[in-house]
Write a protein that holds these residues in place. Structure first.
Motif, mmCIF file in Angstrom:
data_model
loop_
_atom_site.group_PDB
_atom_site.id
_atom_site.type_symbol
_atom_site.label_atom_id
_atom_site.label_comp_id
_atom_site.label_asym_id
_atom_site.label_seq_id
_atom_site.Cartn_x
_atom_site.Cartn_y
_atom_site.Cartn_z
ATOM 1 N N THR A 133 4.146 17.699 -8.254
ATOM 2 C CA THR A 133 3.248 18.810 -8.567
ATOM 3 C C THR A 133 2.077 18.413 -9.457
ATOM 4 O O THR A 133 1.157 19.198 -9.645
ATOM 5 C CB THR A 133 4.030 19.943 -9.251
ATOM 6 O OG1 THR A 133 4.644 19.435 -10.443
ATOM 7 C CG2 THR A 133 5.097 20.505 -8.316
ATOM 8 N N VAL A 134 2.115 17.228 -10.009
ATOM 9 C CA VAL A 134 1.038 16.763 -10.883
ATOM 10 C C VAL A 134 -0.181 16.408 -10.024
ATOM 11 O O VAL A 134 -0.028 15.936 -8.894
ATOM 12 C CB VAL A 134 1.521 15.556 -11.724
ATOM 13 C CG1 VAL A 134 1.833 14.367 -10.871
ATOM 14 C CG2 VAL A 134 0.528 15.201 -12.798
ATOM 15 N N PRO A 135 -1.410 16.645 -10.511
ATOM 16 C CA PRO A 135 -2.594 16.247 -9.742
ATOM 17 C C PRO A 135 -2.529 14.761 -9.383
ATOM 18 O O PRO A 135 -2.284 13.913 -10.245
ATOM 19 C CB PRO A 135 -3.756 16.538 -10.700
ATOM 20 C CG PRO A 135 -3.227 17.619 -11.599
ATOM 21 C CD PRO A 135 -1.765 17.307 -11.765
ATOM 22 N N THR A 136 -2.728 14.476 -8.104
ATOM 23 C CA THR A 136 -2.548 13.116 -7.599
ATOM 24 C C THR A 136 -3.760 12.686 -6.787
ATOM 25 O O THR A 136 -4.272 13.449 -5.975
ATOM 26 C CB THR A 136 -1.291 13.047 -6.701
ATOM 27 O OG1 THR A 136 -0.155 13.449 -7.472
ATOM 28 C CG2 THR A 136 -1.068 11.647 -6.166
ATOM 29 N N THR A 137 -4.178 11.443 -7.012
ATOM 30 C CA THR A 137 -5.211 10.824 -6.186
ATOM 31 C C THR A 137 -4.619 9.565 -5.578
ATOM 32 O O THR A 137 -3.991 8.768 -6.275
ATOM 33 C CB THR A 137 -6.467 10.484 -7.003
ATOM 34 O OG1 THR A 137 -6.978 11.697 -7.579
ATOM 35 C CG2 THR A 137 -7.547 9.872 -6.110
ATOM 36 N N VAL A 138 -4.826 9.408 -4.284
ATOM 37 C CA VAL A 138 -4.358 8.239 -3.538
ATOM 38 C C VAL A 138 -5.582 7.400 -3.184
ATOM 39 O O VAL A 138 -6.543 7.911 -2.599
ATOM 40 C CB VAL A 138 -3.596 8.669 -2.261
ATOM 41 C CG1 VAL A 138 -3.117 7.446 -1.490
ATOM 42 C CG2 VAL A 138 -2.428 9.587 -2.614
ATOM 43 N N PHE A 139 -5.555 6.132 -3.545
ATOM 44 C CA PHE A 139 -6.659 5.211 -3.281
ATOM 45 C C PHE A 139 -6.191 4.166 -2.274
ATOM 46 O O PHE A 139 -5.101 3.618 -2.428
ATOM 47 C CB PHE A 139 -7.063 4.456 -4.558
ATOM 48 C CG PHE A 139 -7.526 5.331 -5.681
ATOM 49 C CD1 PHE A 139 -8.877 5.534 -5.903
ATOM 50 C CD2 PHE A 139 -6.603 5.933 -6.537
ATOM 51 C CE1 PHE A 139 -9.311 6.327 -6.960
ATOM 52 C CE2 PHE A 139 -7.022 6.724 -7.600
ATOM 53 C CZ PHE A 139 -8.378 6.929 -7.803
ATOM 54 N N VAL A 140 -7.020 3.859 -1.273
ATOM 55 C CA VAL A 140 -6.639 2.834 -0.302
ATOM 56 C C VAL A 140 -7.883 2.170 0.275
ATOM 57 O O VAL A 140 -8.912 2.815 0.465
ATOM 58 C CB VAL A 140 -5.768 3.424 0.832
ATOM 59 C CG1 VAL A 140 -6.517 4.447 1.636
ATOM 60 C CG2 VAL A 140 -5.200 2.320 1.728
ATOM 61 N N GLY A 141 -7.768 0.877 0.537
ATOM 62 C CA GLY A 141 -8.820 0.153 1.229
ATOM 63 C C GLY A 141 -8.696 0.399 2.726
ATOM 64 O O GLY A 141 -7.592 0.463 3.262
ATOM 65 N N THR A 142 -9.806 0.524 3.391
ATOM 66 C CA THR A 142 -9.784 0.871 4.813
ATOM 67 C C THR A 142 -9.257 -0.258 5.692
ATOM 68 O O THR A 142 -8.874 -0.006 6.832
ATOM 69 C CB THR A 142 -11.187 1.276 5.298
ATOM 70 O OG1 THR A 142 -12.098 0.212 5.013
ATOM 71 C CG2 THR A 142 -11.650 2.556 4.611
ATOM 72 N N ARG A 143 -9.207 -1.484 5.168
ATOM 73 C CA ARG A 143 -8.691 -2.597 5.970
ATOM 74 C C ARG A 143 -7.451 -3.227 5.349
ATOM 75 O O ARG A 143 -7.121 -4.379 5.625
ATOM 76 C CB ARG A 143 -9.774 -3.643 6.168
ATOM 77 C CG ARG A 143 -10.871 -3.164 7.099
ATOM 78 C CD ARG A 143 -11.894 -4.232 7.331
ATOM 79 N NE ARG A 143 -13.077 -3.853 6.560
ATOM 80 C CZ ARG A 143 -14.097 -4.631 6.323
ATOM 81 N NH1 ARG A 143 -14.100 -5.856 6.775
ATOM 82 N NH2 ARG A 143 -15.128 -4.206 5.638
ATOM 83 N N ASP A 144 -6.760 -2.482 4.526
ATOM 84 C CA ASP A 144 -5.552 -2.978 3.866
ATOM 85 C C ASP A 144 -4.485 -3.265 4.918
ATOM 86 O O ASP A 144 -4.183 -2.404 5.747
ATOM 87 C CB ASP A 144 -5.057 -1.922 2.874
ATOM 88 C CG ASP A 144 -3.972 -2.435 1.943
ATOM 89 O OD1 ASP A 144 -3.120 -3.233 2.394
ATOM 90 O OD2 ASP A 144 -3.943 -2.014 0.788
ATOM 91 N N THR A 145 -3.917 -4.459 4.891
ATOM 92 C CA THR A 145 -2.908 -4.832 5.892
ATOM 93 C C THR A 145 -1.475 -4.678 5.385
ATOM 94 O O THR A 145 -0.545 -4.609 6.174
ATOM 95 C CB THR A 145 -3.101 -6.295 6.345
ATOM 96 O OG1 THR A 145 -3.007 -7.149 5.204
ATOM 97 C CG2 THR A 145 -4.436 -6.483 7.026
ATOM 98 N N ILE A 146 -1.284 -4.622 4.073
ATOM 99 C CA ILE A 146 0.053 -4.517 3.503
ATOM 100 C C ILE A 146 0.430 -3.054 3.282
ATOM 101 O O ILE A 146 1.556 -2.646 3.540
ATOM 102 C CB ILE A 146 0.157 -5.303 2.177
ATOM 103 C CG1 ILE A 146 -0.188 -6.777 2.405
ATOM 104 C CG2 ILE A 146 1.538 -5.143 1.559
ATOM 105 C CD1 ILE A 146 0.758 -7.517 3.318
ATOM 106 N N THR A 147 -0.498 -2.277 2.763
ATOM 107 C CA THR A 147 -0.279 -0.834 2.564
ATOM 108 C C THR A 147 -1.325 -0.117 3.412
ATOM 109 O O THR A 147 -2.366 0.275 2.917
ATOM 110 C CB THR A 147 -0.390 -0.452 1.069
ATOM 111 O OG1 THR A 147 -1.692 -0.764 0.589
ATOM 112 C CG2 THR A 147 0.650 -1.180 0.247
ATOM 113 N N PRO A 148 -1.046 0.047 4.679
ATOM 114 C CA PRO A 148 -2.062 0.504 5.628
ATOM 115 C C PRO A 148 -2.623 1.889 5.324
ATOM 116 O O PRO A 148 -1.962 2.734 4.711
ATOM 117 C CB PRO A 148 -1.332 0.496 6.972
ATOM 118 C CG PRO A 148 0.104 0.412 6.659
ATOM 119 C CD PRO A 148 0.255 -0.152 5.282
ATOM 120 N N ILE A 149 -3.839 2.085 5.770
ATOM 121 C CA ILE A 149 -4.549 3.334 5.503
ATOM 122 C C ILE A 149 -3.778 4.538 6.019
ATOM 123 O O ILE A 149 -3.714 5.570 5.364
ATOM 124 C CB ILE A 149 -5.986 3.271 6.071
ATOM 125 C CG1 ILE A 149 -6.800 4.431 5.507
ATOM 126 C CG2 ILE A 149 -5.989 3.218 7.576
ATOM 127 C CD1 ILE A 149 -8.290 4.270 5.720
#
Length: 166
Positions: A133-149
């Motif tokens: 329930t806490v305000p959350t922001t998710v950040f990701v690189g568009t070409r990430d191969t380990i933690t895919p978009i």
């Protein structure tokens, strides 16, 4: 750890740290509700591939992650270590970035590295993410191969009100 800090906090977790941040929010909701003002999940996962959840896939995951060659033969060896360290990078990584990752992995104790990887086998927060329930922001690189978009988009979609930055 949070108890040792005065005032409110923002919890930031990158990669496996993002998994830990999700576990904190899910397993200690009262603490998070009272002290955490925001959650930042950076290039992370909320589950392992389904083939690693049961039966032979789970056994294979534990075997593979439990038998990683020791650091004397892998990441400490600059040439092979660079090849292995390059996996998470995109098409044209800077050599110094790959070398930094190799050095950081080489400094990890083997048993800790194995235990960390084995902890990834069979976990899935998907059916519980709506409890954050806490305000959350998710950040990701568009070409990430380990933690895919697509996985990070899924996390942002499942956490109520989460914001996604690609």
């Amino acid at each position: 750890m949070i108890d040792s800090i005065k005032g409110d906090v923002v919890v930031v977790g990158h990669s496996m740290g993002g998994i830990v941040a999700q576990a904190l929010a899910l397993n200690h909701p009262k603490l998070v509700e009272s002290r955490v003002r925001g959650l930042a999940l950076v290039a992370t996962l909320s589950r392992t591939p389904h083939f690693m959840h049961r039966g032979p896939g789970r056994q294979l995951g534990h075997f593979l992650f439990g038998t990683i060659p020791d650091e004397d033969r892998l990441f400490v060896h600059k040439h092979f270590g660079r090849v292995a360290s390059r996996i998470p990078f995109g098409k044209h990584p800077r050599a110094e970035d790959v070398e930094l990752v190799r050095e950081m992995i080489a400094e990890c104790e083997l048993e800790n590295w194995r235990a960390a990887l084995q902890s990834l086998v069979g976990f899935d927060f998907g059916d519980r993410l709506h409890q954050i329930t806490v305000p959350t922001t998710v950040f990701v690189g568009t070409r990430d191969t380990i933690t895919p978009i697509w996985e990070n988009r899924r996390i942002a979609r499942l956490i109520p009100g989460a914001h996604l930055l690609e």
